[in-house]
Design an enzyme around this catalytic site. Structure first.
Site, PDB file in Angstrom:
ATOM      1  N   GLY A   1     -65.788 -26.496  -7.954  1.00 30.73           N
ATOM      2  CA  GLY A   1     -64.921 -25.436  -8.475  1.00 30.73           C
ATOM      3  C   GLY A   1     -63.481 -25.830  -8.685  1.00 30.73           C
TER       4      GLY A   1
ATOM      5  CB  ALA B   1     -69.635 -22.902  -6.193  1.00 34.30           C
TER       6      ALA B   1
ATOM      7  CB  SER C   1     -59.522 -27.475 -13.665  1.00 28.99           C
ATOM      8  OG  SER C   1     -58.304 -27.573 -12.955  1.00 28.99           O
TER       9      SER C   1
ATOM     10  CG  HIS D   1     -52.595 -27.188  -2.991  1.00 28.80           C
ATOM     11  ND1 HIS D   1     -53.316 -27.007  -4.147  1.00 28.80           N
ATOM     12  CD2 HIS D   1     -52.226 -28.495  -2.996  1.00 28.80           C
ATOM     13  CE1 HIS D   1     -53.372 -28.162  -4.816  1.00 28.80           C
ATOM     14  NE2 HIS D   1     -52.731 -29.068  -4.134  1.00 28.80           N
TER      15      HIS D   1
HETATM   16  P1  NAD Z   1     -58.336 -24.105 -11.593  1.00 32.42           P
HETATM   17  O1  NAD Z   1     -58.019 -22.668 -11.818  1.00 32.42           O
HETATM   18  O2  NAD Z   1     -57.540 -25.137 -12.283  1.00 32.42           O
HETATM   19  O3  NAD Z   1     -59.857 -24.397 -11.968  1.00 32.42           O
HETATM   20  C1  NAD Z   1     -60.897 -23.612 -11.512  1.00 32.42           C
HETATM   21  C2  NAD Z   1     -62.192 -24.322 -11.818  1.00 32.42           C
HETATM   22  O4  NAD Z   1     -63.241 -23.560 -11.255  1.00 32.42           O
HETATM   23  C3  NAD Z   1     -62.506 -24.482 -13.308  1.00 32.42           C
HETATM   24  O5  NAD Z   1     -62.872 -25.808 -13.578  1.00 32.42           O
HETATM   25  C4  NAD Z   1     -63.708 -23.539 -13.527  1.00 32.42           C
HETATM   26  O6  NAD Z   1     -64.616 -24.031 -14.496  1.00 32.42           O
HETATM   27  C5  NAD Z   1     -64.321 -23.553 -12.149  1.00 32.42           C
HETATM   28  N1  NAD Z   1     -65.151 -22.388 -11.830  1.00 32.42           N
HETATM   29  C6  NAD Z   1     -64.996 -21.101 -12.221  1.00 32.42           C
HETATM   30  N2  NAD Z   1     -65.940 -20.318 -11.669  1.00 32.42           N
HETATM   31  C7  NAD Z   1     -66.697 -21.128 -10.899  1.00 32.42           C
HETATM   32  C8  NAD Z   1     -67.817 -20.921 -10.056  1.00 32.42           C
HETATM   33  N3  NAD Z   1     -68.350 -19.691  -9.893  1.00 32.42           N
HETATM   34  N4  NAD Z   1     -68.351 -21.980  -9.411  1.00 32.42           N
HETATM   35  C9  NAD Z   1     -67.820 -23.222  -9.553  1.00 32.42           C
HETATM   36  N5  NAD Z   1     -66.765 -23.481 -10.330  1.00 32.42           N
HETATM   37  C10 NAD Z   1     -66.202 -22.453 -10.985  1.00 32.42           C
HETATM   38  O7  NAD Z   1     -58.272 -24.306 -10.018  1.00 32.42           O
HETATM   39  P2  NAD Z   1     -57.938 -25.586  -9.149  1.00 32.42           P
HETATM   40  O8  NAD Z   1     -58.638 -26.773  -9.723  1.00 32.42           O
HETATM   41  O9  NAD Z   1     -58.203 -25.180  -7.749  1.00 32.42           O
HETATM   42  O10 NAD Z   1     -56.378 -25.888  -9.314  1.00 32.42           O
HETATM   43  C11 NAD Z   1     -55.373 -24.959  -9.510  1.00 32.42           C
HETATM   44  C12 NAD Z   1     -54.504 -24.588  -8.314  1.00 32.42           C
HETATM   45  O11 NAD Z   1     -54.723 -23.210  -8.145  1.00 32.42           O
HETATM   46  C13 NAD Z   1     -54.800 -25.153  -6.959  1.00 32.42           C
HETATM   47  O12 NAD Z   1     -53.657 -25.746  -6.503  1.00 32.42           O
HETATM   48  C14 NAD Z   1     -55.098 -23.951  -6.047  1.00 32.42           C
HETATM   49  O13 NAD Z   1     -54.319 -24.024  -4.870  1.00 32.42           O
HETATM   50  C15 NAD Z   1     -54.616 -22.779  -6.810  1.00 32.42           C
HETATM   51  N6  NAD Z   1     -55.405 -21.511  -6.713  1.00 32.42           N
HETATM   52  C16 NAD Z   1     -56.000 -21.116  -5.556  1.00 32.42           C
HETATM   53  C17 NAD Z   1     -56.737 -19.952  -5.529  1.00 32.42           C
HETATM   54  C18 NAD Z   1     -57.385 -19.547  -4.231  1.00 32.42           C
HETATM   55  O14 NAD Z   1     -56.871 -19.844  -3.161  1.00 32.42           O
HETATM   56  N7  NAD Z   1     -58.538 -18.886  -4.279  1.00 32.42           N
HETATM   57  C19 NAD Z   1     -56.895 -19.161  -6.663  1.00 32.42           C
HETATM   58  C20 NAD Z   1     -56.252 -19.582  -7.836  1.00 32.42           C
HETATM   59  C21 NAD Z   1     -55.527 -20.768  -7.848  1.00 32.42           C
END
Ligand code: NAD
Length: 250
Positions: free
Chosen positions: A196, A238, A198, A128
């Site tokens: 990590g 994680a 969804s 992404h």
């Molecule tokens: P999501 O927000 O849809 O899901 C996050 C997942 O992480 C959930 O299933 C949750 O249960 C899990 N989770 C929460 N804490 C955790 C932990 N400590 N260890 C393991 N799992 C944990 O995120 P997604 O599936 O990545 O999809 C959403 C979109 O959001 C993606 O396209 C991504 O690019 C973007 N995004 C990126 C960031 C980043 O770069 N850090 C942050 C927010 C969203």
């Protein structure tokens, strides 16, 4: 006090994952926002994922940007500023350590934060894009502005048009070649880790199915697991599970 059934189940699944990962010559990993949650980066679906009452699905879209680029930039500048303060967590470091041991290793990440690379991972496919680079909406010029605070209304130095973050917004195509690279790694993997995410955002979520159909064992690590392709589920954070699975640095 004796351990509960859930604790025993977790211990057993961690041991199994450790065994499978330890003997694999080819590992591919799909990571999502959850891998960075313990670094303090909110996931989109958590309470911290809302900004001024707006969801990411309202802001991270071409339509949202066309309607109000200044507002969308305010959100990105806020996220970029916060990212300058965060550091990789034990999950990122464990994956970097795993890469040093496994001959064929690739991380395909949905994250835009570059924390895998900061932790030392080298073979990272950014599905992404990333939030540190900006791209001109007219001439397409892309520049890396990592660590640089941008103005409220960032414009292209070459042609004066609006800049945008070089990320993939909802409804947009993935960068050319990125998905193909991730797909090839998924097909070639003996073990495919889903960490990590969804598993709600496609086509990234499909990688686990591609890996499983090609013969990989799919291991999901998530306190709230959601991948239908997982053979083994580790319902844990994680940053707690991955260091146990990978073990200490050699
Ligand atoms: P999501 O927000 O849809 O899901 C996050 C997942 O992480 C959930 O299933 C949750 O249960 C899990 N989770 C929460 N804490 C955790 C932990 N400590 N260890 C393991 N799992 C944990 O995120 P997604 O599936 O990545 O999809 C959403 C979109 O959001 C993606 O396209 C991504 O690019 C973007 N995004 C990126 C960031 C980043 O770069 N850090 C942050 C927010 C969203």
């Amino acid at each position: 006090m004796s351990p509960s059934t859930d604790d025993r189940k977790l211990t057993d699944s961690l041991a199994e994952a450790r065994y499978l990962v330890g003997k694999a010559r080819s590992v591919a990993v799909l990571t999502g926002a959850g891998v960075s949650a313990e670094s303090g980066v909110p996931t989109f679906r958590s309470a911290g994922g809302f900004w001024k009452g707006l969801s990411a699905a309202q802001l991270a879209t071409p339509e949202g940007f066309a309607a109000d680029p200044k507002l969308v930039w305010e959100w990105y500048n806020d996220r970029r500023a916060r990212l300058r303060e965060v550091r990789p967590n034990p999950a990122h470091f464990a994956l970097a350590e795993l890469e040093r041991r496994v001959p064929d290793f690739v991380i395909a990440t949905q994250n835009v934060d570059r924390l895998h690379q900061t932790a030392g991972s080298r073979r990272v496919v950014e599905l992404h894009g990333n939030i540190h680079e900006v791209r001109c909406t007219r001439c397409g010029e892309t520049t890396d502005r990592c660590g640089v605070a941008l103005p409220d209304e960032p414009k292209c130095e070459r042609c004066g048009a609006w800049l945008r973050p070089a990320v993939v917004w909802f409804g947009e195509d993935l960068p050319v070649g990125a998905f193909a690279q991730a797909e090839a790694a998924a097909r070639a993997s003996e073990v495919f880790l889903v960490v990590g995410t969804s598993s709600a955002v496609w086509p990234a979520a499909g990688l686990a199915h591609i890996a499983r159909d090609a013969g990989a064992t799919v291991i999901e690590i998530n306190p709230e697991p959601g991948s239908a392709a997982a053979d083994l589920v580790i319902a844990a954070k994680a940053g707690e599970a991955l260091p146990v699975i990978v073990g200490p640095a050699a």
